[in-house]
Design a protein around this motif. Sequence first.
Motif, mmCIF file in Angstrom:
data_model
loop_
_atom_site.group_PDB
_atom_site.id
_atom_site.type_symbol
_atom_site.label_atom_id
_atom_site.label_comp_id
_atom_site.label_asym_id
_atom_site.label_seq_id
_atom_site.Cartn_x
_atom_site.Cartn_y
_atom_site.Cartn_z
ATOM 1 N N VAL A 289 4.343 0.390 -11.716
ATOM 2 C CA VAL A 289 5.453 0.986 -10.966
ATOM 3 C C VAL A 289 6.784 0.395 -11.429
ATOM 4 O O VAL A 289 7.776 1.114 -11.638
ATOM 5 C CB VAL A 289 5.258 0.767 -9.452
ATOM 6 N N ILE A 290 6.826 -0.912 -11.594
ATOM 7 C CA ILE A 290 8.047 -1.578 -12.045
ATOM 8 C C ILE A 290 8.452 -1.087 -13.438
ATOM 9 O O ILE A 290 9.633 -0.804 -13.701
ATOM 10 C CB ILE A 290 7.846 -3.104 -12.045
ATOM 11 N N GLU A 291 7.473 -0.992 -14.339
ATOM 12 C CA GLU A 291 7.768 -0.519 -15.690
ATOM 13 C C GLU A 291 8.295 0.907 -15.666
ATOM 14 O O GLU A 291 9.255 1.248 -16.378
ATOM 15 C CB GLU A 291 6.485 -0.599 -16.539
ATOM 16 N N HIS A 292 7.702 1.752 -14.835
ATOM 17 C CA HIS A 292 8.085 3.159 -14.769
ATOM 18 C C HIS A 292 9.472 3.348 -14.145
ATOM 19 O O HIS A 292 10.288 4.129 -14.661
ATOM 20 C CB HIS A 292 7.039 3.927 -13.962
ATOM 21 N N LYS A 293 9.735 2.629 -13.066
ATOM 22 C CA LYS A 293 10.991 2.811 -12.339
ATOM 23 C C LYS A 293 12.124 1.942 -12.898
ATOM 24 O O LYS A 293 13.291 2.181 -12.587
ATOM 25 C CB LYS A 293 10.785 2.508 -10.849
ATOM 26 N N ASN A 294 11.762 0.930 -13.675
ATOM 27 C CA ASN A 294 12.752 -0.012 -14.218
ATOM 28 C C ASN A 294 13.617 -0.595 -13.097
ATOM 29 O O ASN A 294 14.844 -0.620 -13.171
ATOM 30 C CB ASN A 294 13.624 0.655 -15.280
ATOM 31 N N MET A 295 12.954 -1.053 -12.053
ATOM 32 C CA MET A 295 13.620 -1.625 -10.890
ATOM 33 C C MET A 295 12.935 -2.932 -10.511
ATOM 34 O O MET A 295 11.774 -3.165 -10.865
ATOM 35 C CB MET A 295 13.560 -0.648 -9.701
ATOM 36 N N SER A 296 13.640 -3.769 -9.757
ATOM 37 C CA SER A 296 13.060 -5.014 -9.269
ATOM 38 C C SER A 296 12.134 -4.734 -8.094
ATOM 39 O O SER A 296 12.180 -3.659 -7.474
ATOM 40 C CB SER A 296 14.157 -5.979 -8.851
ATOM 41 N N VAL A 297 11.314 -5.718 -7.758
ATOM 42 C CA VAL A 297 10.429 -5.593 -6.595
ATOM 43 C C VAL A 297 11.248 -5.309 -5.344
ATOM 44 O O VAL A 297 10.940 -4.391 -4.559
ATOM 45 C CB VAL A 297 9.591 -6.877 -6.419
ATOM 46 N N GLU A 298 12.281 -6.089 -5.129
ATOM 47 C CA GLU A 298 13.093 -5.929 -3.918
ATOM 48 C C GLU A 298 13.765 -4.561 -3.873
ATOM 49 O O GLU A 298 13.784 -3.902 -2.812
ATOM 50 C CB GLU A 298 14.146 -7.036 -3.850
ATOM 51 N N ASP A 299 14.303 -4.100 -4.985
ATOM 52 C CA ASP A 299 14.980 -2.804 -4.996
ATOM 53 C C ASP A 299 14.006 -1.656 -4.750
ATOM 54 O O ASP A 299 14.355 -0.654 -4.117
ATOM 55 C CB ASP A 299 15.721 -2.594 -6.318
ATOM 56 N N ILE A 300 12.777 -1.803 -5.253
ATOM 57 C CA ILE A 300 11.755 -0.776 -4.996
ATOM 58 C C ILE A 300 11.462 -0.692 -3.500
ATOM 59 O O ILE A 300 11.360 0.405 -2.936
ATOM 60 C CB ILE A 300 10.477 -1.082 -5.796
ATOM 61 N N LEU A 301 11.354 -1.855 -2.844
ATOM 62 C CA LEU A 301 11.089 -1.853 -1.395
ATOM 63 C C LEU A 301 12.250 -1.251 -0.627
ATOM 64 O O LEU A 301 12.056 -0.437 0.293
ATOM 65 C CB LEU A 301 10.811 -3.272 -0.916
ATOM 66 N N LEU B 187 0.825 -1.201 0.000
ATOM 67 C CA LEU B 187 0.000 0.000 0.000
ATOM 68 C C LEU B 187 0.861 1.254 0.000
ATOM 69 O O LEU B 187 0.609 2.202 -0.761
ATOM 70 C CB LEU B 187 -0.926 -0.016 1.220
ATOM 71 N N ALA B 188 1.910 1.268 0.828
ATOM 72 C CA ALA B 188 2.760 2.444 0.935
ATOM 73 C C ALA B 188 3.536 2.705 -0.359
ATOM 74 O O ALA B 188 3.660 3.853 -0.803
ATOM 75 C CB ALA B 188 3.720 2.281 2.108
ATOM 76 N N VAL B 189 4.062 1.652 -0.970
ATOM 77 C CA VAL B 189 4.810 1.816 -2.225
ATOM 78 C C VAL B 189 3.906 2.348 -3.324
ATOM 79 O O VAL B 189 4.282 3.267 -4.068
ATOM 80 C CB VAL B 189 5.455 0.474 -2.635
ATOM 81 N N LEU B 190 2.703 1.790 -3.441
ATOM 82 C CA LEU B 190 1.784 2.279 -4.463
ATOM 83 C C LEU B 190 1.405 3.738 -4.200
ATOM 84 O O LEU B 190 1.331 4.546 -5.142
ATOM 85 C CB LEU B 190 0.537 1.401 -4.524
ATOM 86 N N ALA B 191 1.179 4.084 -2.945
ATOM 87 C CA ALA B 191 0.837 5.469 -2.605
ATOM 88 C C ALA B 191 1.932 6.434 -3.038
ATOM 89 O O ALA B 191 1.662 7.546 -3.496
ATOM 90 C CB ALA B 191 0.591 5.598 -1.103
ATOM 91 N N ASN B 192 3.162 5.981 -2.928
ATOM 92 C CA ASN B 192 4.303 6.836 -3.258
ATOM 93 C C ASN B 192 4.556 6.931 -4.760
ATOM 94 O O ASN B 192 5.367 7.750 -5.197
ATOM 95 C CB ASN B 192 5.557 6.302 -2.559
ATOM 96 N N ASN B 193 3.855 6.101 -5.558
ATOM 97 C CA ASN B 193 4.159 6.033 -6.992
ATOM 98 C C ASN B 193 2.918 6.110 -7.877
ATOM 99 O O ASN B 193 2.965 5.684 -9.033
ATOM 100 C CB ASN B 193 4.921 4.742 -7.298
#
Length: 564
Positions: free
Chosen positions: A405-417, A314-320
């Motif tokens: 979010v992954i497509e936009h940031k071009n990052m892995s799930v773990e790196d996003i967290l 929830l927090a990650v989606l809110a931030n992105n």
Amino acid sequence: MELSSVVVQTTPFDGQKPGTSGLRKKVKVFMEKHYTENFVQSIFNALGDKVKGSTLVVGGDGRYFSKQATNIIIRIASANGVGKLIIGHLGILSTPAVSCIIRRRNVLGGIVMTASHNPGGIQHDFGIKYNIENGGPAPDSVTDAIYEHTKIITEYKTTPALETDRLIDVLGSTTYKVDGRDFVVEVIDPTIDYVGLMKEIFNFPKLRDLIRGTEKRPQFHVLIDSMNGVTGVYVRRIFVEELGASPDHNVRRIVPLDNFGEIHPDPNLTYAKDLVDTVKANLQYNLGAAFDGDGDRNMIIGKDAFFVTPSDSLAVLANNLDCIPYFQKHGVHGFARSMPTAAAVDRVAEKLGKEMFEVPTGWKYFGNLMDAGRLSLCGEESFGTGSDHLREKDGIWAVLAWLSVIEHKNMSVEDILKEHWKIYGRNYFTRYDYEECDSDAANLMMHHLGQLLASKDIVGKSFASSGKSYTVRKADNFSYEDPIDNSVTKNQGVRILFEDGSRLIYRLSGTGSSGATIRVYIDSYEKENILADAQDMLKPLVEIGLQISQLKKFTGREAPTVIT
């Protein structure tokens, strides 16, 4: 052919009180003579004159007894003056899809046949709930009215000669004459409205390029698990047909089964262990996702089965949200979480200058805030995430949001967290579920906690375990005043709040069909130590939580059924 309704005499059944999301009981209870009929008629009795000539949506997760219940609903609706029913083909509609159809077609409401994440099959669970005209679960005022009618019902209306056995097997509309009135049953493709909405919210071409890969970007491998639930038809339509995922390698268990293949369709680390093990064993997968029986819950894991807690999701989606076209167009108006959910999203709201709401458990409490334009994104720690595109939590929406979010940031799930925790700190969070406890024992434990609150001796008291000490700052039984209609909801869970921001919460769940489920929530915030093992970090507080509640003494349980 002219059909006539009849009145059937009946007597009330005890205990037809809708819980957090409708009435849930064992299948064999719903199969008792007049039982389902009584509850469905009570829905119509509670709606009153509004039902005359109205249009309602009917569908569910396809669990055992769904077809029989659909037939009962059709016959009773026809006899009560309903003008039209919109029914998913074979009775199939995910809970989010029901909400979508109600909203897009501007109808009175819908009847949803589901017990959500509970097991299915003749030995297990069934449920019926009513959704109102905004597409969301009925508020307390409506469910209370339904319950009052179940206690005094003496008759129900039905049209016994209305042949329904094969009606929902064929797409199209059928018109009947019942008591001189037109009664229409429209059987629809369950995916059309919902997929149309998803294509308005997300950039499907970008998500297709992510999943399929391009010359400049390698393929992003997903494994989507419907757990033999209702989302299978939507996963095939969206992920396979629209986004180009492989039906052999990227999706699994996408055929809805009335017993969910004898698995527990609850997307968490315990019941979705098969998905977790597969992703962990096969490092080509960048993301794994699972849904529950009716499609409103979701679990997200990254490569090597890196687990994303629902609170962090929830927090990650809110931030992105700015990377999703829907929010680019409509803006972001506020965030909310259920009270037991970890407060990770609160810090995002503070940084972004958005309103933040803490509500009782139950998606219906988000509806007023959304309708008032004050809430865009919300979630529950019980694997529910959603936005104001609907008035239900929405599992497939959550996965599409994560892929965006992954497509936009071009990052892995773990790196996003890890990036998120570095900015905001980390809420270590776990939930212990003790399922099917003796109801009297569970109530005694909650009474014990109530006595602690009443004595007020617990405030200021310190508890220590495993070298850590916590001092109680506040203790209460959570109550909520709705800022829109000023309604008050009390006794929503015992909270023990500590001076360092840690929390212990105790609730009896309202989503089971038998016995009592005790849920213990443990939440601790760390600003610096963000990469430790969650269970290690929370162990002292878990031990203190069991000590305060005396759970083992009251229930005899040595360990929880599920740890999330």
